[in-house]
Design an enzyme around this catalytic site. Structure first.
Site, PDB file in Angstrom:
ATOM      1  N   VAL A   1       4.042  -0.616   4.174  1.00  0.00           N
ATOM      2  CA  VAL A   1       2.491  -1.099   4.701  1.00  0.00           C
ATOM      3  C   VAL A   1       1.764  -1.989   3.608  1.00  0.00           C
ATOM      4  O   VAL A   1       1.938  -1.795   2.414  1.00  0.00           O
ATOM      5  CB  VAL A   1       1.370   0.097   4.971  1.00  0.00           C
ATOM      6  CG1 VAL A   1       0.143  -0.433   5.436  1.00  0.00           C
ATOM      7  CG2 VAL A   1       2.363   0.992   5.923  1.00  0.00           C
TER       8      VAL A   1
ATOM      9  N   GLY B   1       8.872   5.974   6.576  1.00  0.00           N
ATOM     10  CA  GLY B   1      10.055   6.225   7.095  1.00  0.00           C
ATOM     11  C   GLY B   1      10.792   5.073   7.666  1.00  0.00           C
ATOM     12  O   GLY B   1      11.707   4.724   7.155  1.00  0.00           O
ATOM     13  N   PHE B   2       9.914   4.191   8.389  1.00  0.00           N
ATOM     14  CA  PHE B   2      10.676   2.852   8.786  1.00  0.00           C
ATOM     15  C   PHE B   2      10.029   1.543   8.454  1.00  0.00           C
ATOM     16  O   PHE B   2       9.996   0.605   9.300  1.00  0.00           O
ATOM     17  CB  PHE B   2      11.023   2.852  10.124  1.00  0.00           C
ATOM     18  CG  PHE B   2       9.739   3.157  11.255  1.00  0.00           C
ATOM     19  CD1 PHE B   2       9.178   2.165  11.884  1.00  0.00           C
ATOM     20  CD2 PHE B   2       9.361   4.549  11.482  1.00  0.00           C
ATOM     21  CE1 PHE B   2       8.002   2.372  12.639  1.00  0.00           C
ATOM     22  CE2 PHE B   2       8.343   4.841  11.994  1.00  0.00           C
ATOM     23  CZ  PHE B   2       7.620   3.732  12.640  1.00  0.00           C
ATOM     24  N   GLY B   3       9.148   1.581   7.444  1.00  0.00           N
ATOM     25  CA  GLY B   3       8.496   0.392   7.246  1.00  0.00           C
ATOM     26  C   GLY B   3       7.694   0.440   5.964  1.00  0.00           C
ATOM     27  O   GLY B   3       7.105   1.800   5.400  1.00  0.00           O
TER      28      GLY B   3
ATOM     29  N   LEU C   1       0.656  -1.074  -0.027  1.00  0.00           N
ATOM     30  CA  LEU C   1      -0.060   0.061   0.030  1.00  0.00           C
ATOM     31  C   LEU C   1       0.658   1.414  -0.172  1.00  0.00           C
ATOM     32  O   LEU C   1       0.593   2.508  -0.450  1.00  0.00           O
ATOM     33  CB  LEU C   1      -0.835   0.261   1.331  1.00  0.00           C
ATOM     34  CG  LEU C   1      -2.080  -1.013   1.388  1.00  0.00           C
ATOM     35  CD1 LEU C   1      -2.600  -0.914   2.547  1.00  0.00           C
ATOM     36  CD2 LEU C   1      -3.115  -0.870   0.233  1.00  0.00           C
ATOM     37  N   GLY C   2       2.162   1.078   0.572  1.00  0.00           N
ATOM     38  CA  GLY C   2       3.024   2.280   0.597  1.00  0.00           C
ATOM     39  C   GLY C   2       4.170   2.289   1.561  1.00  0.00           C
ATOM     40  O   GLY C   2       4.047   0.994   2.290  1.00  0.00           O
TER      41      GLY C   2
ATOM     42  N   ASP D   1       4.087  13.692  14.855  1.00  0.00           N
ATOM     43  CA  ASP D   1       4.125  13.530  13.476  1.00  0.00           C
ATOM     44  C   ASP D   1       2.612  13.958  12.715  1.00  0.00           C
ATOM     45  O   ASP D   1       2.543  12.932  11.897  1.00  0.00           O
ATOM     46  CB  ASP D   1       4.823  12.468  13.062  1.00  0.00           C
ATOM     47  CG  ASP D   1       5.453  12.489  11.858  1.00  0.00           C
ATOM     48  OD1 ASP D   1       5.600  13.669  11.224  1.00  0.00           O
ATOM     49  OD2 ASP D   1       6.070  11.662  11.229  1.00  0.00           O
TER      50      ASP D   1
END
Ligand SMILES: *[C@@H]1O[C@H](CO)[C@@H](O)[C@H](O)[C@H]1NC(C)=O
Ligand SMILES: *[C@@H]1O[C@H](CO)[C@@H](O)[C@H](O)[C@H]1NC(C)=O
Ligand SMILES: *[C@@H]1O[C@H](CO)[C@@H](O)[C@H](O)[C@H]1NC(C)=O
Ligand SMILES: *[C@@H]1O[C@H](CO)[C@@H](O)[C@H](O)[C@H]1NC(C)=O
Ligand SMILES: *[C@@H]1O[C@H](CO)[C@@H](O)[C@H](O)[C@H]1NC(C)=O
Ligand SMILES: *[C@@H]1O[C@H](CO)[C@@H](O)[C@H](O)[C@H]1NC(C)=O
Ligand SMILES: *[C@@H]1O[C@H](CO)[C@@H](O)[C@H](O)[C@H]1NC(C)=O
Length: 669
Positions: A381, A377-379, A373-374, A490
């Site tokens: 989805v 920053g750190f992973g 899905l996208g 954030d």
């Protein structure tokens, strides 16, 4: 093992007879258990006996008999496993997310054996404004003496990261003072194996009129009969007789090794309380080969004497076998129903669940590109599908190699686990196996707000207002309503997920940290440029006010349909542009031209003025989220003061060094 059904029946019949024989043997040999408040020491030479009629600081020192770990502190006459200074209204950060273990200094044999332990404790709640405290304490038998980082609902029992390590076995009796979704209430006793998250059995203490959090001394006695394999728990207030509370059949030999460390654990999470241990004694009678042989002899004698009875029983069995078969079918039916119920329950309950990597790999087609899905920053989805029951999920796969990733993961689980709001992306579950860190969320049909600010997808005015209202109420919840203030850190469009009806769900708490834990200035800058409050760039310290700033930027973007950065309007960035329009008294020109004039003029101006107020360079002059929500939801709510022109520059002094930075333009592009 029996193979055919017929054999199984014979096997069952035989077991029934043996069981009845055993009953005869044990009832003749074991002295009936007493409900006196301490354990019967007996005269058996093989008994392990120790007794701590009181505790002092010596006990935690080498040679003092105990291993004291985690937050344990010793006072005169007691041990505080965790501590909440209930006299002071402000707890220190030490009181939260703490855990403790106190174990007898060497392992003891718990099977084959009968044992008895009695102890007393007091729990002092630290009552906050929500009248909650937590989380509880346990009596534990464990293979591993070392402390585990298991605060909150883990009750000091299970290291969330050690899950699945089969060398790690334990059995615990929990005294639980916080109601999780899977608990009957906030005043119960449970029997736990690996983790405190799912008990084998639980029972509310309401039935015996005992309140764990009363601050009164509570006496407990736990007996295990190694012959009948029954665990018996007694409880009572000091000065009152012990009441039999729970009787649970359990084969301890199936749960823990022969020799284990025994003792106590306790934990606090976002709530705090003091768990105070006052005394403890333990006796154990090893059921040696000799006692077993004795039993066998007894058994032979009894066997001979009951032979005629046995014949009768056999005859009876022939008659009862069909009935037994029926009972077995019924039993199977019952288990199936229970499993169904459990599935339903766990699907309905919103508590984060544990999943296996295999389950998630299957759901996401081995994390295939098609399901991506996208990436953030750190992973990355992934979209996932469970078949039974059918459910679409989003799985966030965190690159576990970085230490940062792992910390984020734990922060996320601990923080979100307790957050519940209709505009907050609900964490469904998590998984940690072989370097894979995975978080499972509700699937959001319409992706993130990011997709609608690029000019390709259209959002009408009503939907835009709905999104901003939802976002504001989610932030208000985090800042003021969820217990301990949480700063999101954030807030940006890609973290605002939209469901099928375009309701916003604020997600990605990877950066959320409890205010309590950020007493000082953090060294690592977190947040996204363009949405970060100017003071945050220099101080690195996120506050509710810096979230308010980010909200202001997002509000401008949603109303104007323009990006805050990398989307220059002429020479200036969106924030400057909006201030310019405000100065010229033409604020309404900021509204997205794509709307083609179809919007509420007055509403648009209110939102834009709130957004500008949120963007105040001086964090003290920004409105609170409560004020923002009031302005957005009530047309009669007076607006915050707004200067006629853009405030020019603030001075941020770092660490008292007389070398202030001048911040005149927070637009970084
Ligand atoms: C702690 O208790 C032990 C006996 O239970 C005693 O010998 C010792 O002096 C006590 N220590 C302190 C510091 O009171
Ligand atoms: C133990 O906890 C009680 C109750 O919160 C507190 O009054 C006492 O000072 C604590 N003592 C130590 C040594 O932690
Ligand atoms: C508690 O904390 C608040 C805010 O940090 C502070 O204003 C107040 O003085 C503190 N109270 C005590 C008793 O320390
Ligand atoms: C409890 O309060 C005392 C006095 O206010 C303080 O010295 C101590 O550090 C506190 N304990 C904890 C664990 O916060
Ligand atoms: C026990 O009593 C408390 C307070 O009255 C109540 O909230 C709780 O639901 C009760 N527990 C059960 C299992 O009924
Ligand atoms: C996923 O990977 C495993 C082993 O790598 C393989 O056996 C399985 O067929 C794969 N499944 C899918 C749906 O690709
Ligand atoms: C939003 O989600 C709904 C439900 O899945 C879908 O029908 C609709 O097309 C989506 N809208 C956009 C703009 O993607």
């Amino acid at each position: 093992m029996p193979k055919s059904y017929k054999q199984l029946e014979q096997f069952l019949l035989f077991s029934t007879i043996i069981f009845q024989l055993q009953q005869i043997v044990t009832s003749s040999s074991s002295s009936s258990s007493s409900s006196s408040s301490s354990c019967d020491h007996g005269t058996d030479k093989s008994a392990v006996i120790f007794s701590f009629p009181t505790f002092n600081t010596t006990n935690c020192k080498p040679g003092g008999g105990l291993l004291c770990m985690g937050a344990t502190t010793a006072g005169e006459g007691f041990l505080n496993l965790t501590l909440a200074n209930s006299t002071s209204s402000n707890l220190s950060s030490l009181d939260y997310n703490s855990f403790a273990r106190v174990l007898y200094h060497k392992p003891v044999q718990v099977w084959p054996a009968s044992f008895c332990t009695s102890f007393s404790f007091r729990i002092y709640p630290h009552i906050d404004q929500f009248e909650l405290s937590g989380d509880g304490m346990t009596f534990v038998m464990a293979t591993d003496p070392s402390p585990v980082s298991s605060h909150g609902s883990y009750l000091g029992l299970q290291d969330p990261l050690l899950k699945g390590n089969s060398d790690f076995q334990q059995l615990a009796i929990e005294f639980d003072t916080y109601k999780n979704e899977w608990d009957p209430d906030d005043n119960h006793i449970g029997i736990d194996t690996l983790s405190a998250l799912k008990s084998l059995a639980t029972k509310s203490l309401n039935s015996s009129n005992i309140d764990l959090k009363s601050g009164k001394q509570i006496n407990v006695k736990i007996e295990y009969n190694g012959r009948t394999k029954e665990l018996q728990i007694y409880v009572g207030y000091e000065g009152k007789p012990l009441q039999s509370f729970l009787n649970y059949p359990i084969k301890i030999s199936r749960k823990v090794p022969r020799n284990v460390y025994i003792g106590f654990t306790a934990a606090t999470g976002l709530l705090a309380e003091t768990h105070q241990l006052l005394d403890w004694e333990f006796t154990s009678t090893i059921l040696s080969d000799k006692t077993l042989t004795d039993n066998r002899k007894k058994c032979m004698i009894i066997f001979a004497s009951v032979l005629p009875v046995l014949g009768g029983l056999a005859l009876l069995a022939v008659i009862t076998v069909p009935a037994m078969r029926q009972r077995m079918v019924k039993e199977r039916e019952r288990i199936r129903r229970m499993e169904d119920l459990e599935r339903q329950y766990t699907a309905a309950a919103s508590a984060p669940r544990m999943f296996t990597y295999k389950q998630l790999a299957k759901a996401t087609k081995n994390f295939s590109q098609d399901n991506l899905l996208g990436s953030g920053g750190f992973g990355s989805v992934y979209e996932g599908h469970f078949v039974d029951p059918p459910q679409t999920i989003a799985v966030k796969k965190i690159s576990a190699t970085s230490e940062q990733g792992e910390r984020e993961y734990l922060a996320e689980i601990c923080t979100i686990g307790r957050l519940r709001h209709k505009n907050i992306l609900q964490l469904q579950g998590w998984s940690h196996e072989n370097e894979h860190l995975l978080l499972i969320y509700d699937f959001m049909a319409n992706k993130s707000l990011n997709e609608y600010l690029t000019g390709q997808n259209f959002l009408d005015w009503k939907t835009r207002c709905k999104i901003l209202n939802g976002l504001a109420s989610a932030l208000l919840y985090l800042h003021e309503e969820c217990g301990d203030p949480v700063v999101h850190r954030d807030v940006k469009p890609s973290n605002i997920m939209l469901d099928a009806e375009f309701n916003p769900h604020l997600g990605d708490f990877g950066l959320a940290r409890l205010l309590k834990n950020t007493a000082g200035v953090t060294t690592i800058l977190a947040g996204t440029l363009g949405y970060m409050a100017p003071e945050l760039i220099y101080t690195g310290k996120a506050t509710p006010e810096s979230d308010v700033y980010s909200f202001g930027v997002v509000a401008l973007e949603v109303v104007s349909g323009k990006r805050a950065v990398n989307n220059l309007i002429g020479e200036t960035c969106l924030v400057d542009y909006a201030w310019d329009m405000h100065e010229k008294d033409t604020l309404v020109e900021c509204v997205d031209p794509v709307l083609d004039g179809v919007f509420d003029n007055e509403e648009a101006i209110r939102i834009l003025r709130v957004a500008l107020a949120c963007l105040h360079l001086d964090s003290n002059l920004r409105p609170t989220m409560r004020k923002v929500v009031m302005i957005l939801t009530n047309p009669d709510e007076p607006l915050s003061e707004l200067p006629d022109t853009r405030p020019k520059g603030v001075y941020v002094s770092l660490y008292g060094i007389a070398n202030p930075f001048s911040v005149t333009n927070p637009c970084i592009s």
